[in-house]
Scaffold this motif. Sequence first.
Motif, short mmCIF file in Angstrom:
data_model
loop_
_atom_site.label_atom_id
_atom_site.label_comp_id
_atom_site.label_asym_id
_atom_site.label_seq_id
_atom_site.Cartn_x
_atom_site.Cartn_y
_atom_site.Cartn_z
N MET A 11 -60.83 -74.75 -20.55
CA MET A 11 -59.79 -75.29 -20.94
C MET A 11 -58.76 -74.08 -21.68
O MET A 11 -57.63 -74.20 -21.51
CB MET A 11 -60.19 -76.17 -22.13
CG MET A 11 -60.83 -77.50 -21.62
SD MET A 11 -61.36 -78.63 -22.95
CE MET A 11 -59.84 -78.66 -23.79
N LEU A 12 -59.56 -73.14 -22.08
CA LEU A 12 -58.78 -71.84 -22.72
C LEU A 12 -58.09 -71.41 -21.77
O LEU A 12 -56.91 -71.07 -21.73
CB LEU A 12 -59.79 -70.99 -23.49
CG LEU A 12 -59.18 -69.72 -23.77
CD1 LEU A 12 -58.30 -70.03 -24.97
CD2 LEU A 12 -60.38 -68.81 -24.50
N ALA A 13 -58.79 -71.00 -20.46
CA ALA A 13 -58.07 -70.24 -19.45
C ALA A 13 -56.98 -71.01 -19.07
O ALA A 13 -55.72 -70.43 -18.61
CB ALA A 13 -59.04 -70.14 -18.30
N ASP A 14 -56.82 -72.29 -18.47
CA ASP A 14 -56.06 -73.27 -18.24
C ASP A 14 -54.69 -73.08 -19.22
O ASP A 14 -53.39 -73.30 -19.10
CB ASP A 14 -56.40 -74.46 -17.87
CG ASP A 14 -57.25 -74.58 -16.70
OD1 ASP A 14 -57.31 -73.67 -16.06
OD2 ASP A 14 -57.91 -75.58 -16.50
N SER A 15 -55.11 -73.27 -20.63
CA SER A 15 -54.23 -73.26 -21.85
C SER A 15 -53.28 -72.13 -21.50
O SER A 15 -52.07 -71.86 -21.83
CB SER A 15 -54.92 -73.51 -23.06
OG SER A 15 -53.87 -73.36 -23.84
N ILE A 16 -53.93 -70.98 -21.67
CA ILE A 16 -53.25 -69.59 -21.69
C ILE A 16 -52.56 -69.46 -20.52
O ILE A 16 -51.12 -68.91 -20.67
CB ILE A 16 -54.25 -68.38 -21.51
CG1 ILE A 16 -55.31 -68.31 -22.95
CG2 ILE A 16 -53.56 -67.04 -21.16
CD1 ILE A 16 -56.31 -67.55 -22.74
N ALA A 17 -53.03 -69.88 -19.14
CA ALA A 17 -52.00 -69.83 -18.15
C ALA A 17 -50.62 -70.88 -18.34
O ALA A 17 -49.70 -70.27 -18.03
CB ALA A 17 -52.77 -70.27 -16.77
N GLU A 18 -50.95 -71.90 -18.82
CA GLU A 18 -49.79 -72.82 -19.06
C GLU A 18 -48.93 -72.36 -19.89
O GLU A 18 -47.71 -72.21 -19.69
CB GLU A 18 -50.26 -74.18 -19.27
CG GLU A 18 -49.27 -75.22 -19.66
CD GLU A 18 -49.71 -76.49 -20.10
OE1 GLU A 18 -48.95 -77.37 -20.45
OE2 GLU A 18 -51.03 -76.55 -20.34
N GLY A 19 -49.18 -71.45 -21.00
CA GLY A 19 -48.66 -70.98 -21.87
C GLY A 19 -47.68 -69.79 -21.25
O GLY A 19 -46.46 -69.66 -21.56
N LEU A 20 -48.28 -69.04 -20.39
CA LEU A 20 -47.68 -67.78 -19.92
C LEU A 20 -46.66 -68.22 -19.00
O LEU A 20 -45.63 -67.54 -18.60
CB LEU A 20 -48.91 -66.69 -19.48
CG LEU A 20 -49.63 -66.14 -20.43
CD1 LEU A 20 -50.72 -65.23 -19.76
CD2 LEU A 20 -48.94 -65.31 -21.43
#
Length: 218
Positions: A11-20
């Motif tokens: 969830m953290l990885a996907d959230s960071i990716a979406e934000g970037l």
Amino acid sequence: MRVLIAEDERMLADSIAEGLRAEALAVDVAYDGDAALERLGVNDYDVLVLDRDLPVVHGDDVCRAVVESGGSVRVLMLTAAADVPARVQGLSLGADDYLVKPFAFEELVARVHALGRRARPADPPMLARAGIRLDPARREVYRDGRYVPLTRKEFGVLAELLRADGAVVSAEELLEKVWDEHIDPFTNTVRVTMMKLRRKLGPPGVIETVPGTGYRIR
């Protein structure tokens, strides 16, 4: 700029990716150290956001491998350990920067951009050619003084063409630098994006197609 997120908390990885990606960056994700090393061996990244406590292959070993490879990728190490000895150890492994969890997303974005500037020659304050002016910091584009609203991918393509300073940029290079690994290498996405970009920039046309080679701004 192309970024690899190596983080086992999905969830953290996907959230960071979406934000970037919302920052107009091309982002890939790996959920363990082995997958991260595999992607690093295939793709050219500007920045690696690396969780230190990765499974399969530990983040420390991933960092060592990146340093030993001698590539230009910059490493932002993430960890829950906030004490000074842990930060010093992480930096001594070769990480370029260190961020303690939990962190403010705005700070992560700023650090990724700062490392990205170190991974490639620094852009001038304004990229300009053929009446086009592109502001990398504000993500604004003007053609002969007229503001041109662009999507993230259109902006990324135009930025790469301007950075080439008249040299030809192939469709493969654009896919590598502007999109991520999920893009089909046989897609016509670059051609479609180029068509929309030309339309928005308006006449006279400045993006030239070099048959069998790629594109350039004359």
